[in-house]
Design a protein around this motif. Structure first.
Motif, PDB file in Angstrom:
ATOM      1  N   THR A 135     -13.396  -7.561  18.787  1.00  0.00           N
ATOM      2  CA  THR A 135     -12.922  -7.192  20.162  1.00  0.00           C
ATOM      3  C   THR A 135     -14.290  -7.289  20.986  1.00  0.00           C
ATOM      4  OG1 THR A 135     -13.370  -4.782  19.800  1.00  0.00           O
ATOM      5  CG2 THR A 135     -11.030  -5.757  19.206  1.00  0.00           C
ATOM      6  N   GLU A 136     -14.204  -6.666  22.139  1.00  0.00           N
ATOM      7  CA  GLU A 136     -15.240  -6.909  22.963  1.00  0.00           C
ATOM      8  C   GLU A 136     -16.281  -5.872  22.845  1.00  0.00           C
ATOM      9  OE1 GLU A 136     -13.613  -5.917  26.955  1.00  0.00           O
ATOM     10  OE2 GLU A 136     -13.017  -7.795  27.285  1.00  0.00           O
ATOM     11  N   ARG A 137     -15.839  -4.941  21.839  1.00  0.00           N
ATOM     12  CA  ARG A 137     -16.811  -3.785  21.311  1.00  0.00           C
ATOM     13  C   ARG A 137     -17.625  -4.204  19.949  1.00  0.00           C
ATOM     14  NH1 ARG A 137     -13.629   1.909  21.115  1.00  0.00           N
ATOM     15  NH2 ARG A 137     -12.328   0.372  19.800  1.00  0.00           N
ATOM     16  N   GLY A 138     -16.957  -5.273  19.459  1.00  0.00           N
ATOM     17  CA  GLY A 138     -17.761  -5.692  18.000  1.00  0.00           C
ATOM     18  C   GLY A 138     -16.506  -6.273  17.077  1.00  0.00           C
ATOM     19  N   ARG A 139     -17.087  -5.862  15.796  1.00  0.00           N
ATOM     20  CA  ARG A 139     -16.474  -6.438  14.711  1.00  0.00           C
ATOM     21  C   ARG A 139     -15.590  -5.445  13.864  1.00  0.00           C
ATOM     22  NH1 ARG A 139     -16.162 -11.446  12.399  1.00  0.00           N
ATOM     23  NH2 ARG A 139     -17.918 -12.292  13.741  1.00  0.00           N
ATOM     24  N   THR A 140     -14.354  -5.636  13.411  1.00  0.00           N
ATOM     25  CA  THR A 140     -13.976  -4.399  12.568  1.00  0.00           C
ATOM     26  C   THR A 140     -13.496  -5.170  11.188  1.00  0.00           C
ATOM     27  OG1 THR A 140     -13.224  -3.076  14.316  1.00  0.00           O
ATOM     28  CG2 THR A 140     -12.069  -2.797  12.363  1.00  0.00           C
ATOM     29  N   GLN A 141     -13.928  -4.295  10.129  1.00  0.00           N
ATOM     30  CA  GLN A 141     -13.439  -4.987   8.752  1.00  0.00           C
ATOM     31  C   GLN A 141     -12.694  -3.781   8.101  1.00  0.00           C
ATOM     32  OE1 GLN A 141     -17.325  -6.008   7.566  1.00  0.00           O
ATOM     33  NE2 GLN A 141     -17.177  -8.133   7.881  1.00  0.00           N
ATOM     34  N   VAL A 142     -11.458  -4.327   7.596  1.00  0.00           N
ATOM     35  CA  VAL A 142     -10.610  -3.308   6.732  1.00  0.00           C
ATOM     36  C   VAL A 142     -10.466  -4.099   5.545  1.00  0.00           C
ATOM     37  CG1 VAL A 142      -8.688  -2.305   6.895  1.00  0.00           C
ATOM     38  CG2 VAL A 142      -9.939  -2.443   8.843  1.00  0.00           C
ATOM     39  N   THR A 143     -10.418  -3.141   4.374  1.00  0.00           N
ATOM     40  CA  THR A 143      -9.926  -3.526   3.068  1.00  0.00           C
ATOM     41  C   THR A 143      -8.799  -2.273   2.687  1.00  0.00           C
ATOM     42  OG1 THR A 143     -11.887  -4.564   2.293  1.00  0.00           O
ATOM     43  CG2 THR A 143     -10.370  -3.763   0.822  1.00  0.00           C
ATOM     44  N   GLN A 144      -7.651  -2.754   2.555  1.00  0.00           N
ATOM     45  CA  GLN A 144      -6.572  -1.708   2.036  1.00  0.00           C
ATOM     46  C   GLN A 144      -6.024  -2.113   0.711  1.00  0.00           C
ATOM     47  OE1 GLN A 144      -4.098  -0.251   5.033  1.00  0.00           O
ATOM     48  NE2 GLN A 144      -2.790   0.930   3.835  1.00  0.00           N
ATOM     49  N   LEU A 145      -5.919  -1.235  -0.274  1.00  0.00           N
ATOM     50  CA  LEU A 145      -5.389  -1.472  -1.762  1.00  0.00           C
ATOM     51  C   LEU A 145      -4.398  -0.498  -2.032  1.00  0.00           C
ATOM     52  CD1 LEU A 145      -8.846  -2.416  -3.532  1.00  0.00           C
ATOM     53  CD2 LEU A 145      -7.287  -4.011  -2.125  1.00  0.00           C
ATOM     54  N   GLU A 146      -3.378  -0.944  -2.674  1.00  0.00           N
ATOM     55  CA  GLU A 146      -2.472  -0.122  -3.466  1.00  0.00           C
ATOM     56  C   GLU A 146      -2.192  -0.294  -4.846  1.00  0.00           C
ATOM     57  OE1 GLU A 146       0.027   1.037   0.840  1.00  0.00           O
ATOM     58  OE2 GLU A 146       1.001   0.470  -1.095  1.00  0.00           O
ATOM     59  N   GLY A 147      -1.829   0.635  -5.576  1.00  0.00           N
ATOM     60  CA  GLY A 147      -1.421   0.379  -6.987  1.00  0.00           C
ATOM     61  C   GLY A 147      -0.153   0.985  -7.180  1.00  0.00           C
ATOM     62  N   LEU A 148       0.756   0.105  -7.901  1.00  0.00           N
ATOM     63  CA  LEU A 148       1.911   0.880  -8.359  1.00  0.00           C
ATOM     64  C   LEU A 148       2.185   0.663  -9.790  1.00  0.00           C
ATOM     65  CD1 LEU A 148       4.260  -0.668  -5.659  1.00  0.00           C
ATOM     66  CD2 LEU A 148       2.833   1.460  -5.369  1.00  0.00           C
ATOM     67  N   SER A 149       2.944   1.341 -10.330  1.00  0.00           N
ATOM     68  CA  SER A 149       3.361   1.352 -11.585  1.00  0.00           C
ATOM     69  C   SER A 149       4.499   0.071 -11.680  1.00  0.00           C
ATOM     70  CB  SER A 149       4.107   2.510 -12.193  1.00  0.00           C
ATOM     71  OG  SER A 149       5.305   2.901 -11.809  1.00  0.00           O
ATOM     72  N   ALA A 150       4.754  -0.423 -13.062  1.00  0.00           N
ATOM     73  CA  ALA A 150       5.560  -1.553 -12.955  1.00  0.00           C
ATOM     74  C   ALA A 150       7.045  -1.189 -12.263  1.00  0.00           C
ATOM     75  CB  ALA A 150       5.980  -1.998 -14.694  1.00  0.00           C
ATOM     76  N   ASP A 151       7.394   0.072 -12.310  1.00  0.00           N
ATOM     77  CA  ASP A 151       8.729   0.491 -11.807  1.00  0.00           C
ATOM     78  C   ASP A 151       8.660   0.737 -10.265  1.00  0.00           C
ATOM     79  OD1 ASP A 151       7.373   2.595 -12.078  1.00  0.00           O
ATOM     80  OD2 ASP A 151       9.122   3.637 -13.242  1.00  0.00           O
ATOM     81  N   GLY A 152       7.501   0.551  -9.830  1.00  0.00           N
ATOM     82  CA  GLY A 152       7.306   0.776  -8.229  1.00  0.00           C
ATOM     83  C   GLY A 152       6.895   2.229  -8.007  1.00  0.00           C
ATOM     84  N   VAL A 153       6.407   3.035  -8.886  1.00  0.00           N
ATOM     85  CA  VAL A 153       6.002   4.080  -8.433  1.00  0.00           C
ATOM     86  C   VAL A 153       4.523   4.110  -8.278  1.00  0.00           C
ATOM     87  CG1 VAL A 153       5.592   6.756  -9.353  1.00  0.00           C
ATOM     88  CG2 VAL A 153       7.816   5.270  -9.891  1.00  0.00           C
ATOM     89  N   PRO A 154       4.049   4.869  -6.675  1.00  0.00           N
ATOM     90  CA  PRO A 154       2.615   4.442  -6.377  1.00  0.00           C
ATOM     91  C   PRO A 154       1.662   5.416  -7.342  1.00  0.00           C
ATOM     92  CG  PRO A 154       4.080   5.282  -4.590  1.00  0.00           C
ATOM     93  CD  PRO A 154       4.935   5.431  -5.733  1.00  0.00           C
TER      94      PRO A 154
END
Length: 490
Positions: free
Chosen positions: A141-160
């Protein structure tokens, strides 16, 4: 002030798989060599383009900005078994994934249609069927650079089970971030544990949330791939590490739209999470892939393209998408469009901004009522608008007239209908007009018109336009660009 990275944190069982090596590395035998000459030996957990994590002990993880890494050396393959060694057993087959794998790239553009960054979204599964979702953002943006990393892990049946969020912002001309934060979370037996790290230090929190917690990436992925499992509408308790908020989030899934993408008319399904300006919407095509995602309303939009195309558009600062915001000629107000179903008219009259949804035969206009004195009363302004509608459309029939609120200001809503042409047919159009007084004591009218069959669906778009209507002159010029306000990927 120095960067958070490299930093030491208590390890949580969260990792994004690095690119699969040719042979399995020996546990704890990876080597990371920093540009400073320092060496770290352990197990690489995350190896992303902008960020790397390595576990250097049984309970310590080091996170490093990728630009500080000179070289990564993976462990040697395990030696072949000797005749006296019992034969190795076959590893268990991975459990079938609840969600389909994906690896997609998006170009990010701002409210004025300029390409300002990229989004890389992946979904992978581990050996035991655990699900790992990741998103990597980078935008300027005009103010500078933004970097984001977002991760999630779930069990095989979809439970966070785990979540991770890292955001850093660099101001133009500076080499160290002014703003950087990291959030780690683990969710076990209804307990959510959070570790927050910023430039000011680290703090921990624990919440008892029961057994129905959702995480934002997996909630969105489920709405994309398995909407029937959640229903068309609902509310879930969501922990969003990007905002560090634990709250109930409403969602809507399954609304069908006919839209134009790259000159082609296609049918998409729209999902939305959240309300008002914080709502995040996504268009999903017939194959279950996201073709467009409104990350922060129309201020930051992700459009699916190839990796190379995204990089080239950002490098060339391409202005390839229609503007989502338009200022009135004298800067008295600005109108947002929630999606490219709506397009601003090429020619605008001073004091007025108009847009059309051509595929649906709908329109929206915002105009300053210059003929009214600043001393007029709101009810008198409403009567003037009713007379104007009767002149513009002779068979206009007034429905209701009642007080409402728009952006915290008192307003008057007038509804009605009329018969008009739509292609070769004549159909009934529904009309909703809102009249309000701006901080400059001018009166503003917003008129929304759509065929009766589409009025309710398109009225959601009108509500979103109202939620982001800007009538404060000082803010009008700044609102189109994400550099002027906080952007939080969701």
């Amino acid at each position: 002030m120095t960067s958070l990275l490299p930093f030491l944190l208590a390890a949580l069982p969260l990792a994004q798989d690095p690119a699969p090596p040719v042979a399995a590395p020996a546990p704890g035998n990876d080597l990371v060599i920093l540009r400073s000459g320092e060496e770290l030996r352990g197990t690489v957990l995350v190896d992303a383009p902008t960020y790397l994590e390595i576990r250097v002990g049984s309970d310590t993880t080091v996170g490093i900005e990728r630009a500080q890494v000179r070289e990564v050396r993976r462990g040697e393959p395990a030696p072949a078994a000797s005749p006296s060694t019992p034969p190795a057993t076959e590893p268990p087959a991975p459990a079938p994934s609840l969600l389909a794998l994906r690896d997609e790239w998006f170009v990010l553009h701002d409210g004025e249609g300029r390409s300002i960054g990229t989004l890389h979204a992946t979904l992978r599964t581990g050996d035991d069927g655990e699900i790992k979702l990741a998103e990597e953002w980078e935008f300027v943006t005009e103010r500078g650079r933004t970097q984001v990393t977002q991760l999630e892990g779930l069990s095989a049946d979809g439970v966070p089970s785990t979540c991770f969020y890292h955001e850093r912002s660099l101001v133009v001309g500076e080499s160290v971030p002014r703003d950087e934060r990291l959030v780690r979370g683990s969710y076990v037996d209804g307990q959510l544990k959070i570790v927050r790290t910023t430039l000011r230090g680290t703090e921990q929190a624990e919440y008892s949330v029961g057994g129905r917690l959702a995480l934002p990436l997996s909630l969105r992925e489920t709405l994309r791939q398995r909407p029937g499992s959640l229903g068309s509408t609902g509310v879930r308790v969501v922990y969003d590490p990007s905002r560090d908020e634990l709250q109930q989030q409403g969602f809507v899934s399954g609304e069908r739209r006919r839209v134009e993408i790259e000159g082609k008319t296609i049918d998409v399904r729209e999902t939305r999470i959240g309300q008002g300006q914080n709502a995040s919407a996504e268009w999903i095509d017939g194959s279950g892939r996201a073709v467009r995602r409104e990350v922060n309303g129309p201020a930051l939009v992700a459009v699916r393209v190839g990796k190379d195309v995204a990089a080239a558009m950002v490098a060339n600062k391409a202005k390839a998408y229609p503007a989502a915001v338009l200022r009135e000629a004298e800067g008295r107000f600005s109108l947002w469009l929630p999606n490219p179903i709506w397009r601003f008219d090429k020619e605008q009259t001073p004091g007025q901004v108009t847009a059309h949804a051509a595929l649906c035969g709908a329109s929206v206009s915002a105009l300053v009522l210059d003929q009214l004195p600043t001393t007029a009363h709101l009810s008198g302004a409403g009567e003037t608008v009713e007379r104007w509608l009767a002149v513009v459309c002779r068979d206009f029939k007034v429905g209701k007239r009642h007080a409402v609120e728009v952006r915290g200001q008192s307003a008057l809503e007038i509804t009605g209908s009329y018969q008009g042409p739509l292609g070769e047919r004549r159909v009934r159009f529904e009309v909703s007009v809102l009249v309000l007084q701006t901080p400059a004591d001018e009166f503003l009218a917003l008129c929304f018109t759509a065929p009766a069959n589409d009025f309710d669906n398109l009225h959601d778009d009108f509500d979103r336009m109202l939620s982001s209507l800007e009538v404060h002159p000082a803010a009008v010029a700044a609102q189109a660009r994400p550099g002027k306000r906080k952007i939080e990927p969701r």
